[in-house]
Scaffold this motif. Structure first.
Motif, PDB file in Angstrom:
ATOM      1  N   ILE A   6       1.019  -1.272  -0.311  1.00 46.29           N
ATOM      2  CA  ILE A   6      -0.620   0.156   0.008  1.00 46.29           C
ATOM      3  C   ILE A   6       0.779   0.980  -0.802  1.00 46.29           C
ATOM      4  O   ILE A   6       0.231   2.563  -1.101  1.00 46.29           O
ATOM      5  CB  ILE A   6      -0.735  -0.380   1.030  1.00 46.29           C
ATOM      6  CG1 ILE A   6      -1.614  -1.135   1.196  1.00 46.29           C
ATOM      7  CG2 ILE A   6      -1.562   1.466   1.826  1.00 46.29           C
ATOM      8  CD1 ILE A   6      -2.898  -1.097  -0.167  1.00 46.29           C
ATOM      9  N   PHE A   7       1.671   1.157   0.578  1.00 47.64           N
ATOM     10  CA  PHE A   7       3.061   2.474   0.887  1.00 47.64           C
ATOM     11  C   PHE A   7       4.376   1.798   1.252  1.00 47.64           C
ATOM     12  O   PHE A   7       4.018   1.167   2.516  1.00 47.64           O
ATOM     13  CB  PHE A   7       2.229   3.668   1.559  1.00 47.64           C
ATOM     14  CG  PHE A   7       2.468   3.731   3.126  1.00 47.64           C
ATOM     15  CD1 PHE A   7       3.094   4.273   4.108  1.00 47.64           C
ATOM     16  CD2 PHE A   7       0.980   3.398   3.356  1.00 47.64           C
ATOM     17  CE1 PHE A   7       3.391   4.240   5.233  1.00 47.64           C
ATOM     18  CE2 PHE A   7       0.836   3.447   4.949  1.00 47.64           C
ATOM     19  CZ  PHE A   7       2.172   3.444   5.943  1.00 47.64           C
ATOM     20  N   GLU A   8       4.975   2.308   1.275  1.00 43.07           N
ATOM     21  CA  GLU A   8       6.580   2.322   2.035  1.00 43.07           C
ATOM     22  C   GLU A   8       7.158   2.870   2.319  1.00 43.07           C
ATOM     23  O   GLU A   8       7.495   3.907   0.821  1.00 43.07           O
ATOM     24  CB  GLU A   8       7.779   1.037   0.368  1.00 43.07           C
ATOM     25  CG  GLU A   8       8.416   0.359   1.951  1.00 43.07           C
ATOM     26  CD  GLU A   8       8.408  -1.177   0.653  1.00 43.07           C
ATOM     27  OE1 GLU A   8       9.700  -1.752   0.958  1.00 43.07           O
ATOM     28  OE2 GLU A   8       7.944  -0.908  -0.572  1.00 43.07           O
ATOM     29  N   THR A   9       8.298   3.308   3.144  1.00 39.19           N
ATOM     30  CA  THR A   9       9.123   4.294   3.409  1.00 39.19           C
ATOM     31  C   THR A   9      10.315   3.088   3.731  1.00 39.19           C
ATOM     32  O   THR A   9      10.653   2.202   4.405  1.00 39.19           O
ATOM     33  CB  THR A   9       8.442   5.543   4.812  1.00 39.19           C
ATOM     34  OG1 THR A   9       8.519   4.290   5.535  1.00 39.19           O
ATOM     35  CG2 THR A   9       7.227   5.364   4.350  1.00 39.19           C
ATOM     36  N   GLU A  10      11.635   4.612   4.377  1.00 41.76           N
ATOM     37  CA  GLU A  10      12.737   3.725   4.931  1.00 41.76           C
ATOM     38  C   GLU A  10      12.632   3.470   6.267  1.00 41.76           C
ATOM     39  O   GLU A  10      13.872   2.134   6.200  1.00 41.76           O
ATOM     40  CB  GLU A  10      14.288   4.505   4.729  1.00 41.76           C
ATOM     41  CG  GLU A  10      13.586   6.088   5.146  1.00 41.76           C
ATOM     42  CD  GLU A  10      14.554   7.389   4.746  1.00 41.76           C
ATOM     43  OE1 GLU A  10      14.576   7.932   5.682  1.00 41.76           O
ATOM     44  OE2 GLU A  10      14.904   7.300   3.858  1.00 41.76           O
ATOM     45  N   ASN A  11      11.515   3.961   6.499  1.00 42.09           N
ATOM     46  CA  ASN A  11      10.916   2.963   7.736  1.00 42.09           C
ATOM     47  C   ASN A  11       9.970   2.081   8.324  1.00 42.09           C
ATOM     48  O   ASN A  11       9.870   1.648   9.677  1.00 42.09           O
ATOM     49  CB  ASN A  11      11.200   4.699   8.817  1.00 42.09           C
ATOM     50  CG  ASN A  11      11.897   5.401   8.875  1.00 42.09           C
ATOM     51  OD1 ASN A  11      13.293   4.948   9.046  1.00 42.09           O
ATOM     52  ND2 ASN A  11      11.331   6.572   8.801  1.00 42.09           N
ATOM     53  N   VAL A  45       1.625  -3.870   8.903  1.00 43.20           N
ATOM     54  CA  VAL A  45       1.833  -2.717   9.707  1.00 43.20           C
ATOM     55  C   VAL A  45       4.052  -2.967   9.825  1.00 43.20           C
ATOM     56  O   VAL A  45       3.675  -3.496  10.263  1.00 43.20           O
ATOM     57  CB  VAL A  45       1.150  -2.338  10.178  1.00 43.20           C
ATOM     58  CG1 VAL A  45       2.359  -0.601  10.680  1.00 43.20           C
ATOM     59  CG2 VAL A  45       0.541  -1.979   9.735  1.00 43.20           C
ATOM     60  N   LYS A  46       4.578  -2.514   8.559  1.00 44.03           N
ATOM     61  CA  LYS A  46       6.128  -2.447   9.283  1.00 44.03           C
ATOM     62  C   LYS A  46       7.016  -2.014   9.945  1.00 44.03           C
ATOM     63  O   LYS A  46       6.653  -0.766   8.673  1.00 44.03           O
ATOM     64  CB  LYS A  46       6.821  -3.886   7.882  1.00 44.03           C
ATOM     65  CG  LYS A  46       6.330  -4.457   7.446  1.00 44.03           C
ATOM     66  CD  LYS A  46       6.319  -4.709   5.765  1.00 44.03           C
ATOM     67  CE  LYS A  46       5.814  -3.745   5.476  1.00 44.03           C
ATOM     68  NZ  LYS A  46       5.930  -3.846   3.637  1.00 44.03           N
ATOM     69  N   LEU A  47       7.615  -1.617  10.269  1.00 45.10           N
ATOM     70  CA  LEU A  47       8.448  -0.724  11.267  1.00 45.10           C
ATOM     71  C   LEU A  47       9.586  -0.768  12.247  1.00 45.10           C
ATOM     72  O   LEU A  47      10.309  -1.536  12.199  1.00 45.10           O
ATOM     73  CB  LEU A  47       7.690   0.079  12.911  1.00 45.10           C
ATOM     74  CG  LEU A  47       6.217   0.612  12.724  1.00 45.10           C
ATOM     75  CD1 LEU A  47       5.751   0.332  13.829  1.00 45.10           C
ATOM     76  CD2 LEU A  47       6.271   1.418  11.992  1.00 45.10           C
ATOM     77  N   ALA A  90      11.552 -11.015   8.902  1.00 49.31           N
ATOM     78  CA  ALA A  90      11.456  -9.530   8.894  1.00 49.31           C
ATOM     79  C   ALA A  90      11.918  -8.753   9.131  1.00 49.31           C
ATOM     80  O   ALA A  90      12.048  -9.112  10.248  1.00 49.31           O
ATOM     81  CB  ALA A  90       9.804  -9.999   8.949  1.00 49.31           C
ATOM     82  N   PRO A  91      12.844  -8.091   8.675  1.00 49.35           N
ATOM     83  CA  PRO A  91      13.838  -6.936   8.728  1.00 49.35           C
ATOM     84  C   PRO A  91      13.295  -6.307   9.472  1.00 49.35           C
ATOM     85  O   PRO A  91      13.712  -4.519   9.410  1.00 49.35           O
ATOM     86  CB  PRO A  91      15.030  -7.019   6.898  1.00 49.35           C
ATOM     87  CG  PRO A  91      13.283  -6.590   6.579  1.00 49.35           C
ATOM     88  CD  PRO A  91      12.173  -8.209   6.731  1.00 49.35           C
ATOM     89  N   ALA A  92      11.548  -6.078  10.267  1.00 53.12           N
ATOM     90  CA  ALA A  92      11.331  -4.933  10.842  1.00 53.12           C
ATOM     91  C   ALA A  92      10.326  -5.612  11.415  1.00 53.12           C
ATOM     92  O   ALA A  92       9.360  -6.934  11.851  1.00 53.12           O
ATOM     93  CB  ALA A  92      10.531  -4.200   9.482  1.00 53.12           C
ATOM     94  N   GLU A  93       9.859  -4.601  12.915  1.00 56.62           N
ATOM     95  CA  GLU A  93       8.951  -5.090  13.537  1.00 56.62           C
ATOM     96  C   GLU A  93       7.466  -4.727  13.014  1.00 56.62           C
ATOM     97  O   GLU A  93       7.551  -4.529  11.946  1.00 56.62           O
ATOM     98  CB  GLU A  93       8.994  -4.443  15.098  1.00 56.62           C
ATOM     99  CG  GLU A  93      10.227  -4.347  15.487  1.00 56.62           C
ATOM    100  CD  GLU A  93      10.648  -3.888  16.519  1.00 56.62           C
ATOM    101  OE1 GLU A  93       9.594  -1.995  17.091  1.00 56.62           O
ATOM    102  OE2 GLU A  93      11.077  -3.692  17.955  1.00 56.62           O
ATOM    103  N   VAL A  94       7.014  -5.948  13.303  1.00 54.30           N
ATOM    104  CA  VAL A  94       4.804  -5.906  12.523  1.00 54.30           C
ATOM    105  C   VAL A  94       4.111  -6.321  12.946  1.00 54.30           C
ATOM    106  O   VAL A  94       4.278  -6.957  14.390  1.00 54.30           O
ATOM    107  CB  VAL A  94       5.328  -7.272  11.428  1.00 54.30           C
ATOM    108  CG1 VAL A  94       4.534  -7.418  10.730  1.00 54.30           C
ATOM    109  CG2 VAL A  94       6.983  -6.994  11.158  1.00 54.30           C
ATOM    110  N   MET A  95       3.440  -5.721  12.892  1.00 49.89           N
ATOM    111  CA  MET A  95       2.322  -5.507  13.344  1.00 49.89           C
ATOM    112  C   MET A  95       1.129  -6.892  12.210  1.00 49.89           C
ATOM    113  O   MET A  95       1.056  -5.869  11.287  1.00 49.89           O
ATOM    114  CB  MET A  95       0.961  -4.720  13.657  1.00 49.89           C
ATOM    115  CG  MET A  95      -0.351  -4.770  14.445  1.00 49.89           C
ATOM    116  SD  MET A  95      -0.846  -3.618  14.370  1.00 49.89           S
ATOM    117  CE  MET A  95      -2.641  -3.847  14.978  1.00 49.89           C
TER     118      MET A  95
END
Length: 108
Positions: free
Chosen positions: A29-34, A104-106, A53-58
């Protein structure tokens, strides 16, 4: 930010992604560097093998039901439920019904 959507535009989630017979459907849906937001669609019986996954995820189940295995612990998640997962945690997903997830990836 990378997206194909316009701010202020109303969109139907159900129409954004479909699983195919042979593969799970993905839609950013959207992606940023964060981080970002993605949709994942499964047909019953489809799975994502163990990965990181290289991010924290909900992980939120929008439709259906999935078995989510993280660190060898399997949880059944149904529509309307969510769970949190840390970055770089081994996990897999198995759809027990046609399902749609929102991720939701952070990133730190």
């Amino acid at each position: 930010m990378k997206t194909n959507y316009k701010f202020g535009e109303v969109c139907q989630l159900r129409q954004q992604v479909e699983a195919e017979q042979e593969k799970v459907g993905f839609k950013n849906i959207f992606e940023t560097e964060n981080g970002g937001v993605s949709l994942v669609a499964f047909k019953a019986g489809q799975k994502l093998d163990e990965h990181l996954a290289p991010a924290e995820v909900m992980v939120t189940v929008l439709e259906g039901e999935v078995e989510f295995t993280m660190l060898d612990n399997t949880k059944t998640l149904m529509a309307g439920e969510f769970m949190l997962m840390g970055a770089n945690v081994p996990h897999s997903v198995y759809a027990t019904a046609d399902s749609m997830l929102m991720l939701v990836k952070l990133k730190n």
